[in-house]
Design a protein around this motif. Structure first.
Motif, PDB file in Angstrom:
ATOM      1  N   LEU A 508     -11.893  57.023  18.029  1.00 14.37           N
ATOM      2  CA  LEU A 508     -12.504  57.040  19.356  1.00 14.37           C
ATOM      3  C   LEU A 508     -13.311  58.321  19.535  1.00 14.37           C
ATOM      4  CD1 LEU A 508      -9.570  55.797  21.634  1.00 14.37           C
ATOM      5  CD2 LEU A 508     -11.423  54.440  20.625  1.00 14.37           C
ATOM      6  N   LEU A 509     -14.380  58.208  20.299  1.00 15.23           N
ATOM      7  CA  LEU A 509     -15.204  59.352  20.668  1.00 15.23           C
ATOM      8  C   LEU A 509     -15.030  59.618  22.164  1.00 15.23           C
ATOM      9  CD1 LEU A 509     -17.485  61.447  20.232  1.00 15.23           C
ATOM     10  CD2 LEU A 509     -19.131  59.571  20.623  1.00 15.23           C
ATOM     11  N   VAL A 510     -14.694  60.864  22.498  1.00 22.85           N
ATOM     12  CA  VAL A 510     -14.510  61.263  23.891  1.00 22.85           C
ATOM     13  C   VAL A 510     -15.565  62.315  24.214  1.00 22.85           C
ATOM     14  CG1 VAL A 510     -12.920  62.217  25.593  1.00 22.85           C
ATOM     15  CG2 VAL A 510     -12.029  60.844  23.693  1.00 22.85           C
ATOM     16  N   THR A 511     -16.339  62.078  25.263  1.00 22.93           N
ATOM     17  CA  THR A 511     -17.408  63.006  25.644  1.00 22.93           C
ATOM     18  C   THR A 511     -17.221  63.447  27.091  1.00 22.93           C
ATOM     19  OG1 THR A 511     -18.846  61.144  26.272  1.00 22.93           O
ATOM     20  CG2 THR A 511     -19.072  62.017  24.039  1.00 22.93           C
ATOM     21  N   GLY A 512     -17.354  64.764  27.313  1.00 21.43           N
ATOM     22  CA  GLY A 512     -17.259  65.323  28.656  1.00 21.43           C
ATOM     23  C   GLY A 512     -18.604  65.870  29.096  1.00 21.43           C
ATOM     24  N   SER A 513     -18.950  65.650  30.360  1.00 21.26           N
ATOM     25  CA  SER A 513     -20.296  65.977  30.842  1.00 21.26           C
ATOM     26  C   SER A 513     -20.242  66.785  32.128  1.00 21.26           C
ATOM     27  CB  SER A 513     -21.095  64.687  31.055  1.00 21.26           C
ATOM     28  OG  SER A 513     -22.316  64.936  31.706  1.00 21.26           O
ATOM     29  N   ARG A 514     -21.378  67.354  32.440  1.00 18.58           N
ATOM     30  CA  ARG A 514     -21.512  68.046  33.710  1.00 18.58           C
ATOM     31  C   ARG A 514     -21.600  67.079  34.888  1.00 18.58           C
ATOM     32  NH1 ARG A 514     -25.822  72.790  31.887  1.00 18.58           N
ATOM     33  NH2 ARG A 514     -24.299  74.103  30.790  1.00 18.58           N
ATOM     34  N   ASP A 515     -21.623  65.788  34.597  1.00 10.71           N
ATOM     35  CA  ASP A 515     -21.644  64.793  35.682  1.00 10.71           C
ATOM     36  C   ASP A 515     -20.233  64.488  36.194  1.00 10.71           C
ATOM     37  OD1 ASP A 515     -20.489  63.266  33.695  1.00 10.71           O
ATOM     38  OD2 ASP A 515     -22.150  61.852  33.504  1.00 10.71           O
ATOM     39  N   HIS A 516     -19.241  65.283  35.780  1.00  8.79           N
ATOM     40  CA  HIS A 516     -17.848  65.199  36.220  1.00  8.79           C
ATOM     41  C   HIS A 516     -17.050  64.115  35.508  1.00  8.79           C
ATOM     42  CE1 HIS A 516     -19.485  66.638  40.436  1.00  8.79           C
ATOM     43  NE2 HIS A 516     -19.863  67.429  39.421  1.00  8.79           N
ATOM     44  N   ASN A 517     -17.698  63.309  34.660  1.00  7.76           N
ATOM     45  CA  ASN A 517     -17.017  62.171  34.044  1.00  7.76           C
ATOM     46  C   ASN A 517     -16.707  62.414  32.566  1.00  7.76           C
ATOM     47  OD1 ASN A 517     -17.120  60.709  36.436  1.00  7.76           O
ATOM     48  ND2 ASN A 517     -19.077  59.734  35.906  1.00  7.76           N
ATOM     49  N   ILE A 518     -15.764  61.597  32.080  1.00  7.46           N
ATOM     50  CA  ILE A 518     -15.409  61.583  30.659  1.00  7.46           C
ATOM     51  C   ILE A 518     -15.576  60.148  30.179  1.00  7.46           C
ATOM     52  CG2 ILE A 518     -13.582  61.975  28.959  1.00  7.46           C
ATOM     53  CD1 ILE A 518     -12.292  63.858  31.097  1.00  7.46           C
ATOM     54  N   ASN A 519     -16.398  59.956  29.156  1.00 11.36           N
ATOM     55  CA  ASN A 519     -16.599  58.626  28.591  1.00 11.36           C
ATOM     56  C   ASN A 519     -15.839  58.490  27.275  1.00 11.36           C
ATOM     57  OD1 ASN A 519     -18.281  58.201  30.738  1.00 11.36           O
ATOM     58  ND2 ASN A 519     -20.126  57.780  29.525  1.00 11.36           N
ATOM     59  N   VAL A 520     -15.229  57.327  27.095  1.00 14.44           N
ATOM     60  CA  VAL A 520     -14.504  57.030  25.849  1.00 14.44           C
ATOM     61  C   VAL A 520     -15.227  55.893  25.145  1.00 14.44           C
ATOM     62  CG1 VAL A 520     -12.297  56.353  24.840  1.00 14.44           C
ATOM     63  CG2 VAL A 520     -12.331  57.733  26.932  1.00 14.44           C
ATOM     64  N   TRP A 521     -15.617  56.134  23.861  1.00 17.69           N
ATOM     65  CA  TRP A 521     -16.400  55.177  23.096  1.00 17.69           C
ATOM     66  C   TRP A 521     -15.664  54.813  21.798  1.00 17.69           C
ATOM     67  CZ3 TRP A 521     -21.370  54.982  25.586  1.00 17.69           C
ATOM     68  CH2 TRP A 521     -21.681  56.092  26.383  1.00 17.69           C
ATOM     69  N   LYS A 522     -15.924  53.613  21.351  1.00 16.34           N
ATOM     70  CA  LYS A 522     -15.504  53.261  20.005  1.00 16.34           C
ATOM     71  C   LYS A 522     -16.524  53.861  19.036  1.00 16.34           C
ATOM     72  CE  LYS A 522     -14.746  49.400  16.838  1.00 16.34           C
ATOM     73  NZ  LYS A 522     -14.751  47.920  16.669  1.00 16.34           N
ATOM     74  N   LEU A 523     -16.022  54.681  18.094  1.00 17.22           N
ATOM     75  CA  LEU A 523     -16.934  55.406  17.212  1.00 17.22           C
ATOM     76  C   LEU A 523     -17.371  54.509  16.050  1.00 17.22           C
ATOM     77  CD1 LEU A 523     -18.331  58.062  16.396  1.00 17.22           C
ATOM     78  CD2 LEU A 523     -16.253  58.650  15.122  1.00 17.22           C
ATOM     79  N   PRO A 524     -18.678  54.220  15.916  1.00 20.67           N
ATOM     80  CA  PRO A 524     -19.153  53.457  14.749  1.00 20.67           C
ATOM     81  C   PRO A 524     -19.159  54.351  13.512  1.00 20.67           C
ATOM     82  CG  PRO A 524     -20.993  54.083  16.166  1.00 20.67           C
ATOM     83  CD  PRO A 524     -19.754  54.532  16.869  1.00 20.67           C
ATOM     84  N   ILE A 525     -18.446  53.920  12.485  1.00 14.87           N
ATOM     85  CA  ILE A 525     -18.303  54.716  11.269  1.00 14.87           C
ATOM     86  C   ILE A 525     -19.390  54.315  10.271  1.00 14.87           C
ATOM     87  CG2 ILE A 525     -16.796  55.265   9.323  1.00 14.87           C
ATOM     88  CD1 ILE A 525     -15.881  56.467  11.939  1.00 14.87           C
ATOM     89  N   ILE A 555     -15.673  52.059  25.997  1.00 14.24           N
ATOM     90  CA  ILE A 555     -14.345  51.519  26.304  1.00 14.24           C
ATOM     91  C   ILE A 555     -13.990  51.739  27.762  1.00 14.24           C
ATOM     92  CG2 ILE A 555     -11.881  51.741  25.793  1.00 14.24           C
ATOM     93  CD1 ILE A 555     -12.624  52.364  22.916  1.00 14.24           C
ATOM     94  N   THR A 556     -14.146  52.972  28.232  1.00 16.80           N
ATOM     95  CA  THR A 556     -13.801  53.268  29.623  1.00 16.80           C
ATOM     96  C   THR A 556     -14.460  54.560  30.056  1.00 16.80           C
ATOM     97  OG1 THR A 556     -11.947  53.568  31.181  1.00 16.80           O
ATOM     98  CG2 THR A 556     -11.732  54.585  29.021  1.00 16.80           C
ATOM     99  N   VAL A 557     -14.575  54.713  31.366  1.00 14.02           N
ATOM    100  CA  VAL A 557     -15.076  55.941  31.978  1.00 14.02           C
ATOM    101  C   VAL A 557     -13.935  56.546  32.788  1.00 14.02           C
ATOM    102  CG1 VAL A 557     -16.737  56.977  33.554  1.00 14.02           C
ATOM    103  CG2 VAL A 557     -17.446  55.085  32.066  1.00 14.02           C
ATOM    104  N   LEU A 558     -13.594  57.797  32.493  1.00 15.43           N
ATOM    105  CA  LEU A 558     -12.504  58.477  33.184  1.00 15.43           C
ATOM    106  C   LEU A 558     -13.100  59.328  34.302  1.00 15.43           C
ATOM    107  CD1 LEU A 558     -10.465  59.654  30.033  1.00 15.43           C
ATOM    108  CD2 LEU A 558     -10.407  57.439  31.211  1.00 15.43           C
ATOM    109  N   SER A 559     -12.888  58.879  35.515  1.00 19.76           N
ATOM    110  CA  SER A 559     -13.451  59.558  36.679  1.00 19.76           C
ATOM    111  C   SER A 559     -12.327  60.183  37.499  1.00 19.76           C
ATOM    112  CB  SER A 559     -14.251  58.592  37.552  1.00 19.76           C
ATOM    113  OG  SER A 559     -15.306  58.016  36.826  1.00 19.76           O
ATOM    114  N   GLY A 560     -12.627  61.337  38.090  1.00 19.77           N
ATOM    115  CA  GLY A 560     -11.631  62.008  38.907  1.00 19.77           C
ATOM    116  C   GLY A 560     -11.942  63.469  39.134  1.00 19.77           C
TER     117      GLY A 560
END
Length: 779
Positions: A508-525, A555-560
């Motif tokens: 999985l790829l987890v990315t954090g941004s200045r937009d306050h959100n965290i996105n979780v992606w399935k990582l293409p190998i 996969i999902t967006v982690l907001s909070g």
């Protein structure tokens, strides 16, 4: 002259002697009073045991008839007559017809040391055969024994009715010890604990066998002495065989009595013999499993020393399991896969690091340990100069290197002017420049052949490192991607059946941004097995480019969070995020990415995080100068680590060692379990901009300084670079190399960014002279 006025050159004149010994006889035999007293204590509380209560295998042996030199008044029987000076022997009939062959030896015999067999032709005599009835085995007495020559047996009758009472009540007769002179020592008892009435075992259970009154049957003891010795060698052979029927205590007594009659010269020889006999080769005599367990506690220097003692020790120590265990214990290699990988390339390992001694069997694991240990000592030796390669960041001038990662083959750098640059680790050669982002690259990470980057252009890009092509563009964030992490499948627990729970099922790829959100992606190998020769760079591959709404990899967006996400750390199903909103959040991917806890405790922005999944703890560093330790299972604050006086911008947890770096110019080493501050690293003159550690060493960078620290003692070992004139942007280390992005003066006297490669892993044989010159005898 009085004793008080004696001159000072006799300081021991009035000191009382501590030991006492004297010559016992003119032959020079030694009798030590203190040794005699010690031996007496061993038998002073013993109790004489009736012969009837002894196991048959431990019955005493027949002794020769005492000689006339015995100090006691006895009657001597010879040719059917009694002679004064020795006790007489009497014969009485018994109630039982069962008889046993046994000696007439009293358990407290007072025969003189000079006594022996009576003279007969060759000065040796065979004692007559004797019989003892089973009914009298328990009440033998030395005062009413008689010898009957015609019957050639000895029958023992009960003395009085009181003797029978002694047997039934369990009271044992006691014979006084003779200790009037050093030549007399007590004869120890046969057993300290005996049953009151011991039934006779079967004839097959003991060398002493029961016999019929009409047909006598000799037991094993009688068979040993049935033949009269004719020579001293035969006599010695008989004594040796008979001594095997004594129990351990009486064997010791026999040896003690024999040693009393040995002169000092022989005692000296025996002393050397006994001393050498007591030596034991524990390493060779123990079972191999126990030996290996013992050797696992030794360090490498001790193992190498004892392997030189003898061939058998060398063969035992030349064991792969010992050295593999040492590699793990010393934390040179803790991953079984890496150990197997290095040992599989045996030819190269032996060629570069193997022993040059002819005829010596090379141990691969020992050679691998030698390699790792040698490289480690080179790091810590201030006089050792590693191989250095300086590579200018072409076309970028003094631009900032925002992120860096490397391995044995490549160095991947992200720069704040849109590019990703890849260099050769071994040569410094420029391999590739990856273009595609429209803004500066502020986050990157790769696994295998797959590289992921995040940029100020609000996109995440996936690259094939071998081809240099961008394969995927993920859109969805609305501001700069400031941090990212890759989560690999891992065991996170057990199910109800006891089977391992593995999560996630794919990277999985987890990315954090200045937009306050965290996105979780399935990582293409990307394809790991693709051969470089099969790559056609002229073929344009279709790039997957999608926004958040229709991206199947999202996969999902982690907001909070209510402010910029500055740091993310993930393992298994848990993600820890730190934000400028002063909170730390715990997210559970098994629960659809729900936020488990909002961890509140910091007073200012959170800049750094770390996670220890095994202990269910996480760590966060903040602008409030503190480091908080949390339990992410319960959401409780466990401890606040205080000590820094400014922003804690960097945290790194590795091999049970937590290191923090702050803007107060210091680094600190902590125990992550207790929160104890182990060491404060002082030496920088500016804020720490980058650092990395591996449990052994810490490499840290600040303005014009790149320092190496020893984790064990917390001391600065050396300055790795002395010609830096600007900032240290990034630094990464492995056991072989240190790679840093630094600023220093170029030919035009302006600061320029360089990639500095410091290699400590030059093969031993190629660098042997250099190591000797630097006093680096590592093994």
């Amino acid at each position: 002259m009085s004793s008080n006025n004696l001159p000072q050159e006799y300081p021991l004149r009035n000191v009382q002697a501590r030991f006492d010994y004297k010559l016992f006889n003119p032959n020079g035999k030694l009798s030590d009073s203190w040794l005699q007293n010690q031996y007496q204590r061993l038998s002073i509380q013993t109790t004489d045991v009736p012969l009837g209560q002894l196991p048959l295998a431990q019955l005493p042996l027949p002794l020769p008839i005492p000689s006339s030199r015995d100090s006691r008044n006895r009657k001597r029987i010879r040719n059917g007559r009694e002679f004064p000076g020795e006790e007489g022997y009497e014969k009485e009939s018994t109630d039982s017809g069962d008889e046993m062959l046994i000696s007439d030896t009293d358990s407290n015999s007072q025969i003189s040391n000079q006594g022996g067999f009576n003279s007969r032709d060759n000065s040796l005599a065979h004692p007559p055969k004797r019989r003892l009835t089973t009914s009298a085995l328990s009440d033998i007495s030395s005062n009413n024994l008689s010898f009957n020559q015609d019957q050639t047996t000895i029958d023992i009758q009960r003395q009085t009715n009181s003797d029978h009472n002694i047997i039934t009540t369990g009271q044992l007769p006691r014979t006084p010890n003779v200790m009037n002179s050093p030549s007399h020592t007590p004869v120890s008892d046969f057993e300290e604990e005996q049953p009151q009435q011991l039934p006779l075992p079967s004839p097959s259970a003991s060398p002493v066998q029961s016999v019929d009154t009409k047909t006598p049957v000799y037991d094993q003891v009688e068979n040993q002495i049935i033949r009269i010795p004719n020579t001293q060698n035969e006599f010695l052979d008989t004594l040796i065989k008979l001594s095997g029927y004594l129990n351990e205590r009486n064997q010791t007594h026999l040896v003690y009595k024999l040693l009393q009659n040995v002169n000092r010269s022989s005692l000296s020889s025996l002393n050397c013999l006994i001393h050498n006999s007591l030596k034991r080769d524990l390493i060779s005599n123990f079972p191999l499993e126990i030996t290996l367990q013992i050797l696992s506690y030794l360090d490498h220097k001790t193992l190498l020393s004892i392997s030189s003692v003898c061939k058998s020790w060398s063969e035992i120590i030349n064991n792969n399991s010992i050295w593999i265990g040492l590699l793990k214990r010393d934390k040179f290699i803790t991953d079984e896969k890496i150990i197997h990988q290095e040992l599989s390339n045996s030819k190269e390992l032996i060629k570069e690091w193997g022993s040059t001694t002819s005829g010596v069997k090379i141990n691969l694991a020992e050679t691998l340990y030698k390699k790792r240990y040698t490289i480690y000592k080179r790091w810590m030796n201030p006089t050792y100069q590693p191989k250095r390669i300086s590579v200018p960041v072409t076309g970028h001038g003094s631009k900032v290197v925002t992120c860096l990662q490397h391995d044995d083959d490549k160095i991947v750098t992200g720069v704040d002017d849109k590019s990703i640059i890849i260099y050769s680790t071994k040569t410094g050669e420029l391999l590739r420049v990856l273009d595609g982002h429209e803004g500066g690259v502020w986050a990157l990470k790769y696994t295998g052949n797959t590289l992921v980057t995040g940029s100020t252009d609000r996109t995440v890009r996936v690259w094939n490192i071998k081809t240099g092509k961008c394969t995927h563009v993920f859109r969805g964030h609305t501001s700069t991607i400031r941090c990212l992490d890759i989560i690999h499948p891992a065991i996170i627990g057990k199910d109800l059946n006891g089977d391992d729970i593995i999560f996630p099922q794919f990277p999985l790829l987890v990315t954090g941004s200045r937009d306050h959100n965290i996105n979780v992606w399935k990582l293409p190998i990307c394809n790991e097995d693709e051969d470089d020769n099969d790559i056609d760079e002229n073929i344009e591959e279709r790039v997957f480019d999608s926004n958040e709404a229709d991206n199947p990899y999202l996969i999902t967006v982690l907001s909070g969070h209510t402010d910029s996400v500055r740091s993310v750390s993930g393992y298994g199903n848990i993600i820890i995020s730190g934000s400028y909103d002063s909170t730390v959040r715990v997210w559970d991917l098994l629960n659809n990415g729900q936020c488990r806890y909002v961890l509140k405790g910091h007073q200012h922005k959170v800049y750094s995080t770390a996670i220890d999944f095994s202990s269910k703890t996480c760590f966060s560093g903040s602008m409030d100068s503190n480091i908080n330790i949390w339990n992410f299972e319960t959401g409780k604050l466990l401890k606040t680590l205080e000590g820094h006086s400014s922003l804690v911008g960097l945290l790194n947890l590795q091999d049970g060692v937590l290191v923090s770096a702050a803007a107060d110019t210091t680094l600190r080493i902590w125990d992550p379990k207790t929160g104890e501050s182990l060491t404060k690293l002082k030496g920088h003159t500016g804020a720490i901009t980058c650092f990395e550690h591996d449990g052994f060493r810490v490499v840290s960078g600040s303005d014009r300084m790149l320092k190496l620290w020893d984790v064990k003692d917390g001391k600065c070992t050396r300055d790795l670079l002395t010609d830096v004139t600007g900032n240290i942007w990034q630094v990464r280390i492995d056991y072989k190399r240190c790679v840093a992005a630094v600023q220093r003066l170029a030919d035009d006297d302006e600061n320029e960014t360089f990639i500095e490669i410091l290699d400590f892993s030059e093969p031993y044989h190629k660098n042997n002279d250099n190591d000797n010159n630097n006093n680096n005898n590592n093994t």
